[in-house]
Design a protein around this motif. Sequence first.
Motif, PDB file in Angstrom:
ATOM      1  N   LEU A  93      37.373  45.089  31.115  1.00 36.86           N
ATOM      2  CA  LEU A  93      38.297  45.925  31.873  1.00 36.86           C
ATOM      3  C   LEU A  93      39.714  45.411  31.675  1.00 36.86           C
ATOM      4  O   LEU A  93      39.968  44.206  31.800  1.00 36.86           O
ATOM      5  N   ASP A  94      40.636  46.299  31.392  1.00 35.64           N
ATOM      6  CA  ASP A  94      42.022  45.908  31.154  1.00 35.64           C
ATOM      7  C   ASP A  94      42.802  45.996  32.466  1.00 35.64           C
ATOM      8  O   ASP A  94      43.331  47.043  32.829  1.00 35.64           O
ATOM      9  N   LEU A  95      42.844  44.882  33.192  1.00 34.65           N
ATOM     10  CA  LEU A  95      43.557  44.803  34.463  1.00 34.65           C
ATOM     11  C   LEU A  95      44.541  43.632  34.382  1.00 34.65           C
ATOM     12  O   LEU A  95      44.279  42.530  34.883  1.00 34.65           O
ATOM     13  N   PRO A  96      45.684  43.830  33.740  1.00 35.78           N
ATOM     14  CA  PRO A  96      46.588  42.719  33.423  1.00 35.78           C
ATOM     15  C   PRO A  96      47.201  42.021  34.628  1.00 35.78           C
ATOM     16  O   PRO A  96      47.462  40.817  34.566  1.00 35.78           O
ATOM     17  N   ILE A  97      47.435  42.737  35.711  1.00 39.68           N
ATOM     18  CA  ILE A  97      48.028  42.085  36.883  1.00 39.68           C
ATOM     19  C   ILE A  97      47.042  41.097  37.485  1.00 39.68           C
ATOM     20  O   ILE A  97      47.388  39.959  37.822  1.00 39.68           O
ATOM     21  N   ILE A  98      45.796  41.516  37.616  1.00 34.22           N
ATOM     22  CA  ILE A  98      44.759  40.615  38.134  1.00 34.22           C
ATOM     23  C   ILE A  98      44.618  39.397  37.233  1.00 34.22           C
ATOM     24  O   ILE A  98      44.529  38.252  37.712  1.00 34.22           O
ATOM     25  N   MET A  99      44.605  39.610  35.929  1.00 32.94           N
ATOM     26  CA  MET A  99      44.459  38.491  34.994  1.00 32.94           C
ATOM     27  C   MET A  99      45.638  37.532  35.095  1.00 32.94           C
ATOM     28  O   MET A  99      45.474  36.311  35.002  1.00 32.94           O
ATOM     29  N   ALA A 100      46.835  38.072  35.302  1.00 37.26           N
ATOM     30  CA  ALA A 100      48.025  37.225  35.412  1.00 37.26           C
ATOM     31  C   ALA A 100      47.987  36.372  36.677  1.00 37.26           C
ATOM     32  O   ALA A 100      48.316  35.177  36.647  1.00 37.26           O
ATOM     33  N   VAL A 101      47.569  36.980  37.799  1.00 39.33           N
ATOM     34  CA  VAL A 101      47.481  36.223  39.047  1.00 39.33           C
ATOM     35  C   VAL A 101      46.463  35.097  38.911  1.00 39.33           C
ATOM     36  O   VAL A 101      46.713  33.953  39.310  1.00 39.33           O
ATOM     37  N   ASN A 102      45.301  35.405  38.337  1.00 39.09           N
ATOM     38  CA  ASN A 102      44.290  34.362  38.139  1.00 39.09           C
ATOM     39  C   ASN A 102      44.812  33.252  37.233  1.00 39.09           C
ATOM     40  O   ASN A 102      44.581  32.063  37.499  1.00 39.09           O
ATOM     41  N   ASP A 118      52.213  28.960  33.385  1.00 37.33           N
ATOM     42  CA  ASP A 118      53.578  28.986  33.876  1.00 37.33           C
ATOM     43  C   ASP A 118      53.910  30.381  34.420  1.00 37.33           C
ATOM     44  O   ASP A 118      53.606  31.398  33.765  1.00 37.33           O
ATOM     45  N   ILE A 119      54.527  30.435  35.593  1.00 45.01           N
ATOM     46  CA  ILE A 119      54.797  31.713  36.244  1.00 45.01           C
ATOM     47  C   ILE A 119      55.694  32.595  35.390  1.00 45.01           C
ATOM     48  O   ILE A 119      55.407  33.789  35.181  1.00 45.01           O
TER      49      ILE A 119
END
Length: 341
Positions: free
Chosen positions: A303-312, A320-321
């Motif tokens: 599943l392409d959920l980039p925001i979730i992946m970035a938070v994790n 790095d933020i």
Amino acid sequence: MSEEEKAEITKIGVVGAGAWGTALAQQSANAGCDVTLWAREDEVVTSINERHENELFLQGVPLAKQIKATNDLAAMGSMDFIFMVVPAQFVRNVLSDLKQYISENAVIVLCAKGIEQSTGKLMTEVVAEILPKSPLVVLSGPTFAHEVAKGLPSAVTVASKYQRVARRLSDAIGLPTFRPYASRDVVGAEIGGALKNVFAIACGITTGRKMGENARAALITRSLSEMVRFGERYGAERATMMGLCGLGDLILTCSSPQSRNMSLGIAIGEGKTGEEIMSGRRTVAEGFHTSSILAKICKDEELDLPIIMAVNAILHEGKDIDTAIMDLLNRPFVDEIENKN
């Protein structure tokens, strides 16, 4: 009050005396229900029973005197509805302990928002494993506990495949200032509540990084897109994601530092680590735990959920933020509405 009227009083047990559990107990008592609130902490039981205030988790809010607090799960045995309001990662253990005391007719009202970290299962799946014959309702929506406890106007989704049960619950706890809206989409109601916590952390990070209101608005909107995409994978209805338990809860949680998840994100954006923030908290920011299992599900299900992946990646992988933010901003330009044809 006549004996007939007394017999009709709904008995509600609330398992979990954090801020939200206490607010739901207060709401139920104000609606005329007989309410028993279970707390793990002895000091919370004493505070509620003797001073009619949850001084540990909902300080400054006077509670209805008819709310009875206990640390004995056996007290839940005679309840018509049992609200499960413990943190998501504790639902399985508490339900397992509770199982011996309750009847199959007792309705479980799931109020915990998250996904079980150890198994990747939704809370509804956990409840079904332990209490397969119990009717289940999911209660979710845009609610801050202090506001509900003070009687300020709020609305929630009450989802169940048994509409008669959902409406009976709505009739029992509903008031003009607390409006339950019935739904049949149990999975959709749960997914909205679980995912919005992770997106609130993302919005908090952008706030802590002082990226502006435009960035937050864009992030909320793209978060909704990810919520819909994830929900449809589990059979949730798109319309549910646009309702109180989806978009409504997302807007509230991503717009105010009152949200534990957003305030966690703000602190991270300002340079603190997730671990040091969580270690200093008595209350739980569910999104911290949910993000890691969501990222695993996304990888496994492609599943392409980039925001979730970035938070994790920020919370659990040491990314790095600023790098994570730039990776999101540099993604390819695509159509806003996904074409499924």
